[in-house]
Structures are given as C-alpha cells and as structure tokens.
Design an enzyme around this catalytic site. Structure first.
Site, mmCIF file in Angstrom:
data_model
loop_
_atom_site.group_PDB
_atom_site.id
_atom_site.type_symbol
_atom_site.label_atom_id
_atom_site.label_comp_id
_atom_site.label_asym_id
_atom_site.label_seq_id
_atom_site.Cartn_x
_atom_site.Cartn_y
_atom_site.Cartn_z
ATOM 1 N N ASP A 128 0.812 -1.226 0.000
ATOM 2 C CA ASP A 128 0.000 0.000 0.000
ATOM 3 C C ASP A 128 0.842 1.271 0.000
ATOM 4 O OD1 ASP A 128 1.006 -0.374 2.533
ATOM 5 O OD2 ASP A 128 -0.814 0.264 3.563
ATOM 6 N N LYS B 4 4.290 1.923 15.875
ATOM 7 C CA LYS B 4 3.238 2.847 16.306
ATOM 8 C C LYS B 4 3.525 3.470 17.678
ATOM 9 C CE LYS B 4 0.395 1.476 12.794
ATOM 10 N NZ LYS B 4 1.166 0.450 12.154
ATOM 11 N N ASP C 276 2.205 6.161 2.273
ATOM 12 C CA ASP C 276 1.375 4.991 2.586
ATOM 13 C C ASP C 276 -0.054 5.475 2.390
ATOM 14 O OD1 ASP C 276 -0.485 3.473 4.056
ATOM 15 O OD2 ASP C 276 1.063 2.724 5.383
HETATM 16 N N1 GDD Z 1 -0.490 -11.013 2.883
HETATM 17 C C1 GDD Z 1 -0.840 -10.257 3.911
HETATM 18 N N2 GDD Z 1 -1.438 -10.854 4.993
HETATM 19 N N3 GDD Z 1 -0.613 -8.931 3.866
HETATM 20 C C2 GDD Z 1 -0.985 -8.190 4.930
HETATM 21 C C3 GDD Z 1 -1.626 -8.737 6.062
HETATM 22 C C4 GDD Z 1 -1.873 -10.147 6.088
HETATM 23 O O1 GDD Z 1 -2.429 -10.714 7.021
HETATM 24 N N4 GDD Z 1 -1.889 -7.724 6.949
HETATM 25 C C5 GDD Z 1 -1.416 -6.595 6.365
HETATM 26 N N5 GDD Z 1 -0.884 -6.863 5.155
HETATM 27 C C6 GDD Z 1 -0.245 -5.923 4.219
HETATM 28 C C7 GDD Z 1 -1.083 -4.692 3.968
HETATM 29 O O2 GDD Z 1 -1.892 -4.856 2.831
HETATM 30 C C8 GDD Z 1 -0.018 -3.630 3.717
HETATM 31 O O3 GDD Z 1 0.364 -3.628 2.357
HETATM 32 C C9 GDD Z 1 1.150 -4.088 4.564
HETATM 33 O O4 GDD Z 1 0.929 -5.471 4.847
HETATM 34 C C10 GDD Z 1 1.286 -3.305 5.875
HETATM 35 O O5 GDD Z 1 0.048 -3.370 6.572
HETATM 36 P P1 GDD Z 1 -0.721 -2.060 7.042
HETATM 37 O O6 GDD Z 1 -1.924 -2.513 7.756
HETATM 38 O O7 GDD Z 1 -0.876 -1.101 5.938
HETATM 39 O O8 GDD Z 1 0.314 -1.524 8.136
HETATM 40 P P2 GDD Z 1 0.626 -0.021 8.551
HETATM 41 O O9 GDD Z 1 0.582 0.878 7.387
HETATM 42 O O10 GDD Z 1 -0.231 0.308 9.707
HETATM 43 O O11 GDD Z 1 2.155 -0.143 9.098
HETATM 44 C C11 GDD Z 1 3.155 -0.760 8.318
HETATM 45 O O12 GDD Z 1 3.588 0.088 7.268
HETATM 46 C C12 GDD Z 1 4.249 1.321 7.698
HETATM 47 C C13 GDD Z 1 4.688 2.063 6.457
HETATM 48 O O13 GDD Z 1 3.590 2.464 5.757
HETATM 49 C C14 GDD Z 1 4.331 -1.119 9.222
HETATM 50 O O14 GDD Z 1 5.203 -1.912 8.472
HETATM 51 C C15 GDD Z 1 5.051 0.125 9.744
HETATM 52 O O15 GDD Z 1 6.216 -0.241 10.477
HETATM 53 C C16 GDD Z 1 5.474 0.994 8.563
HETATM 54 O O16 GDD Z 1 6.093 2.211 9.038
HETATM 55 MG MG MG Z 2 -0.142 0.779 5.457
#
Ligand code: GDD
Ligand code: MG
Length: 363
Positions: free
Chosen positions: A107, A158, A217
């Site tokens: 994403d 977070k 993001d």
């Molecule tokens: N295959 C799979 N299975 N993908 C997953 C799953 C799962 O169960 N859960 C989440 N994802 C994918 C999401 O689609 C996304 O592309 C990515 O893993 C990160 O998940 P998010 O839910 O978007 O996390 P975030 O944005 O709150 O935090 C993450 O991204 C940040 C940067 O944008 C973390 O990695 C943070 O440390 C990071 O700073």
């Molecule tokens: Mg994200």
C-alpha cells in the site's frame, strides 16, 4: 532477484472503497497503485514477484494473472491473514537459498531506489536492511533509532505521540536474507514489526538505509489524495481517454487524468490534481479538484467535489458538495443539495439525504 509483496489485510480507513477491489488496485492517475510499484521493481532488477494475498485475493489474481511488465507473478494464498511476517515464512519454498530478496508493503507509493538499497544491504552484511523515510509525525508508523554505522538499535511500532525514538520510519520496504525465516514462528499470524525487527535489532543484525524522494502509505484519505497528486505531478500533462465526450466549454486543468468513456457536461471544470476513472459521468456546471473518482460514478449538474474520494458506481445527484477529506463509499447515493464535508466517511450502498458537516462515519 525476487520480491515478496504483502498484498493482504483490510485497510480499515479506506475499506468503503473496497467493494470490488483491495487497496493495491485502487487507481492513481488511472493505474492501479500496485502497477506503479511493479514497473519500478522490474526496472530495479527484480524478475519474480511473490504476491502474498488473502482479502480479495481473486481480484488480484484476475487482474495480474501469471505475468505483468515482464515480471513473473506467483501467488501465495493465505487461508487466514498471517500478518506482515507470516507470509514471509509461508513463502519459504518459493525463495532461493542464499539470495536476499525484497519485501514490500503493497500500500506504498514511492520512488525509492531499490538497487541502491540492495547494494547498501550487501555492503553492511546484516540479516535485513530497512528503507527509512523521515516524516514529521512517526506515530502512524514503525520508528527507529539508528547509529552512525547504520545499525537499527531500536524499532518501535506505532509509538505514542512524543515517544518515538526519531522521525525516521520504516518505509515498508526491506531487503531480507533467507536466514531471517528462522526468526519467524510457523503457522500463525506474525507481526514483523513487533516480533522480528526488535529481536534482529537487539542482536545487531538489522540495518537502516535512509532514502529520499517521495513516499506515501495510502492508508488514509489525505494520504491517498497526496499520492495521487504526486503521481500526477510527476506526469505533468493531462491524460485522456476519448476526448469527444468532454463538452467544448468544459475545462480540464493539469495535472489530471481522465479515463475512457468519461462524459463531462458544459462549463464544468476538472482539476488540478484529479483522477477520474473510466465511465464516470459528470454533469454541467460541476467543479472537481484535488479528488479521485472511481469508475462508473455519476456526478450530477452543479455539484462540486474538492479534496475528496468517491468510490465506484456512486451517484451524486444535483447541487451536491463533497469536500475536505471526505470519503464516499462504493454504490452510495447522495441526494440533491446535500453537503458532506470535514472528513466524513460514508459506507457502501448508503443513501444520504441530509448534510453532514462534522467528522463522522455513516454506517
Ligand atoms: N499477505 C498479507 N497478509 N498482507 C498483509 C496482512 C496479512 O495478514 N496484513 C497486512 N498486510 C499488508 C497490507 O496490505 C499492507 O500492504 C502491509 O501489509 C502493511 O500493513 P498495514 O496494515 O498497511 O500496516 P501499517 O501501514 O499500519 O504499518 C506498516 O507500514 C508502515 C509504512 O507504511 C508497518 O510496516 C510500519 O512499520 C510501517 O512504518
Ligand atoms: Mg499501510
């Protein structure tokens, strides 16, 4: 080189736009978010993509099939969501022993140089290297403490406001050695950010590489609009499908992207920073700026959309106003004269016939 893309998960804030597609397929300048990433990965020396999918997996499989942009695409289907770490473990047999690989959150939109990241990783010789980006507010992300040699000393996912170790955050792009799989428990949901990175950091095996350039993001409406603006700006001109259907008196301001089969009525002004997907019908006297409109939506005469996202097959009747970070879900109807403003979210298939002027979610 292989790249594993995390393309599962729900994406809570943008969920009302997900009736028929996961967020990786949301349009940015009329191309799927993930298309932009895949193209850059192909240029960056990647030949094979492992797409880790669960939520709306079939929409992704149907869209990409076995190959795109000369990349081979392999699907790793999770029966239930395995988080951000579980999918890496699950892909064990698809990864090559001894070869580092890239892991990317699906994403994200960025112009981070993957080749430089991989070179840096090899120079440092750690088990994993995270691309880092400096942001004003790290609380939505994973924040790190970095030493002068590039070691990640601490990784805090977070962090509470004011408690982040720095403003350098995990960009959601890593280079990983296959040995990292030994740190991931098997057969369950695992958070790389909470269960793996902190241990690697403690053992001195995790490095960070500060990257520059654009990075977003798309997880919240404001960020998605920002990503759209950045992509449009880097491709300045207006891109258009069939021109005939745009009335001569209508104006399209650059940068904007208009899909095919789009109709625009007399005296309407569209742009700047606007993406309009295929088969959208815009009436006369409308004003649409800084916005994203998904396919098949109808915007009635004299309506205005500013800094907003409208899902697919929605209907705005006449004299409707949608503004200020508001998000209208798929198949929603907004009736004549209604104003929606201040970051309001309307869930799919709702009919809204009264104005909403305060932040709220209409379920
Ligand atoms: N295959 C799979 N299975 N993908 C997953 C799953 C799962 O169960 N859960 C989440 N994802 C994918 C999401 O689609 C996304 O592309 C990515 O893993 C990160 O998940 P998010 O839910 O978007 O996390 P975030 O944005 O709150 O935090 C993450 O991204 C940040 C940067 O944008 C973390 O990695 C943070 O440390 C990071 O700073
Ligand atoms: Mg994200």
């Amino acid at each position: 080189m292989k790249a594993l893309i995390l393309a599962g998960g729900f994406g809570t804030r943008l969920r009302p736009l997900s009736c028929t597609r996961p967020k990786m397929l949301f349009p940015l300048a009329n191309q799927a978010l993930l298309d932009w990433t895949l193209r850059r990965l192909a240029d960056g020396g990647v030949d094979t993509i492992i797409l880790a999918v669960n939520y709306m997996a079939e929409a992704l499989v149907r869209y990409y099939g076995p190959t795109k942009f000369d990349l081979g695409i392999i699907y790793s289907r999770e029966e239930r969501p395995l988080g951000t770490g579980g999918p890496i473990k699950k892909a064990a047999d698809l990864l090559t022993d001894g070869d580092p690989f890239l892991v990317l959150n699906g994403d994200i939109i960025s112009n981070i140089n993957y080749r430089r990241l991989v070179e840096y990783h090899k120079e440092k010789g750690g088990l994993a290297t995270i691309a880092l980006i400096r942001v004003p507010d790290p609380s939505r992300y994973g924040a790190v403490e970095l030493d002068a040699e590039g070691h990640v000393l601490r990784f805090v996912e977070k962090p509470e406001k004011g408690e982040a170790p720095s403003n350098l955050i995990n960009a959601g792009i890593y280079v990983v050695e296959k040995d990292v799989l030994d740190y991931i428990p098997d057969g369950r949901k695992v958070s790389t950010e909470k269960e793996v990175f902190p241990i690697l950091a403690e053992e001195g095996k995790l490095y960070g590489f500060e990257a520059h350039g654009f990075w977003v993001d798309i997880g919240v409406p404001e960020a998605y609009l920002e990503a759209n603006r950045l992509i449009l700006e880097s491709h300045r001109e207006v891109t258009m499908g069939e021109r005939d259907a745009v009335d001569e008196s209508a104006e399209i301001l650059e940068p904007s992207s208009i899909g095919t089969g789009v109709r625009v009525g007399a005296n309407s002004v569209i742009g700047p920073n606007t993406s309009i997907s295929d088969h959208v019908h815009v009436g006369q006297g409308c004003r649409i700026e800084n916005s994203i409109i998904f396919q098949g939506t109808t915007i009635g005469d004299y309506s205005s959309v500013k800094n907003a996202i409208i899902g697919e097959n929605a209907t705005l009747e006449k004299w409707v106003k949608v503004e200020s970070g508001s998000l209208i879900g798929d198949y929603v109807t907004i009736t004549d004269g209604v104003t929606i403003t201040q970051g309001v979210t309307i869930c799919p298939s709702k009919t809204v016939s009264e104005s909403i002027l305060q932040p709220r979610q209409v379920m």
